[in-house]
Motif scaffolding. Sequence first.
Motif, PDB file in Angstrom:
ATOM      1  N   GLY A 129       0.747  -1.245   0.163  1.00 52.98           N
ATOM      2  CA  GLY A 129      -0.010  -0.098  -0.094  1.00 52.98           C
ATOM      3  C   GLY A 129       0.653   1.340  -0.016  1.00 52.98           C
ATOM      4  O   GLY A 129       0.346   2.348  -0.091  1.00 52.98           O
ATOM      5  N   ASP A 149       2.012   3.232  -5.484  1.00 53.74           N
ATOM      6  CA  ASP A 149       0.865   3.388  -4.619  1.00 53.74           C
ATOM      7  C   ASP A 149       0.834   4.892  -4.538  1.00 53.74           C
ATOM      8  O   ASP A 149      -0.101   5.602  -4.609  1.00 53.74           O
ATOM      9  N   ARG A 150       2.125   5.518  -4.313  1.00 54.80           N
ATOM     10  CA  ARG A 150       2.359   6.974  -3.882  1.00 54.80           C
ATOM     11  C   ARG A 150       2.093   7.751  -4.931  1.00 54.80           C
ATOM     12  O   ARG A 150       1.662   8.843  -5.017  1.00 54.80           O
ATOM     13  N   ALA A 208      -0.084   7.014  -7.527  1.00 56.10           N
ATOM     14  CA  ALA A 208      -1.463   6.800  -7.725  1.00 56.10           C
ATOM     15  C   ALA A 208      -2.378   7.966  -6.517  1.00 56.10           C
ATOM     16  O   ALA A 208      -3.278   8.366  -7.103  1.00 56.10           O
ATOM     17  N   SER A 209      -1.689   7.900  -5.380  1.00 57.79           N
ATOM     18  CA  SER A 209      -2.248   8.691  -4.485  1.00 57.79           C
ATOM     19  C   SER A 209      -1.717  10.222  -4.948  1.00 57.79           C
ATOM     20  O   SER A 209      -2.395  11.036  -3.884  1.00 57.79           O
ATOM     21  N   SER A 234       0.980  11.414  -3.864  1.00 56.15           N
ATOM     22  CA  SER A 234       1.885  11.674  -2.655  1.00 56.15           C
ATOM     23  C   SER A 234       3.493  11.128  -3.240  1.00 56.15           C
ATOM     24  O   SER A 234       3.786  10.272  -2.411  1.00 56.15           O
TER      25      SER A 234
END
Length: 438
Positions: free
Chosen positions: A84, A89-90, A92-93, A95
């Motif tokens: 996660g 993932d970063r 996609a978010s 961040s």
Amino acid sequence: MKTTRLGLAAVLIVMLTTTACGTKHQGSVSGEGGKAEAEKPKEPYTMKILANGVKTEEFDERFRQLLKMKFPHVTVEYSPGGKGATINDRIASGSIPDIIRTDVPTLVSGYLDLGLGYDLNELVKKHKHDLKRFNNVFIDEIVDVGRDGALYGLPVPPYFPQALYYNKDLFDKFGVAYPRNGMTWDEVYELAKKMTRVDGGVIYRGFSSHPTNLLRDNPYSLPILDPNADKLSNPDRWMTLFNNLKRFYEIPNNKIESTAALDGQAFAKGNVALMTNQHSVYLVLPPELNWDLVSYPALEGAPQLMPQRGPAYWSISATSKHKEEAFEMILAMLADEVQMEDSKRGITTTLANPDIQKALGKSHPVYSKKNMEAVNVYPPIPYTQKRKAGLTDVPGVTQQNLLGQTFVDVAMGKMDVNTALRELDEKLKAEVAKQKSK
């Protein structure tokens, strides 16, 4: 890997003193009329750092306090990655980290292909930072992997040099002299034969290894997949390496385990006299095991250099709004004073500084009692040649796993070396075809 408070404090004092030498203090007199000119406070912000697989405790112990004192206006948000929290993932978010811990095997797929690549060359020039302070092998490799002359990171300790470990209690038990620095593979083979025996119904093995990393990090710097063609690189050289290692597992009662990883773990159980493996602060040996180490054996006809697995790198994201200060943070984490403290704890330095190299393990409760100079007997070997630009590549972990299991099959007597290398060649070609079809 515990650092004393006194040791860390000494590093911080030196780092802060060095910084203060060229800095104008608040309230200093300047300008016409001798008016006090107060420095404008720096705007606070958050610096995001991602280092996959490096526990938060390790980062905090090595770097957190230093960064807090040197950059008091910056909040460091650190992540060890994991489920996660990967770089994908970063992204996609939204961040995306400012500083990313990259490595050679995943530099392209986990950094450049994601559009995050940022060339540090301009910042190096601006800060007049001397790259020659690093071991040139590590700088040359990261530039080569990028394939465009860019410098996509600076090498962060540790790297992982090969060594020959031995069980002192077993050598004492059987009245055999300990190994020494500078031995050849032939000498180690004779020693392994002498130490392999059955005593009181117990089988004592003379030798074990982690075949995957031993063959991957070989004294020829030989790549697995040919750099210029879709095939196994230099089968004749691979035959030499396979035959050299295979003979150890043909010694009666020195049977290899069913996987490369299991054979790499056999030494820790206490009934194996010798083991080739990396020096690594992450290699866990039981406290009751009375071990030491000497230099990696020299192979006849090969360069007398230290095979090693290279380090990771501190890289900056192209999306970062704080590139300048991110670079300053990287330089702080790679400073001589910091690397000296790392070295004393057993973390191999990426610097060419012989004093820092010689300090390896000096303050560590275990390493301080070991022959740590063994890893510096020979210089690090040049990095393995990379695939030619434009050729389809296969992930390094896939290549090395195929290599390791192929050797285990040979050592277990399932096939001869010629057949094994022919099958390895076919498997590599199949992996290339699989990558091309994606």
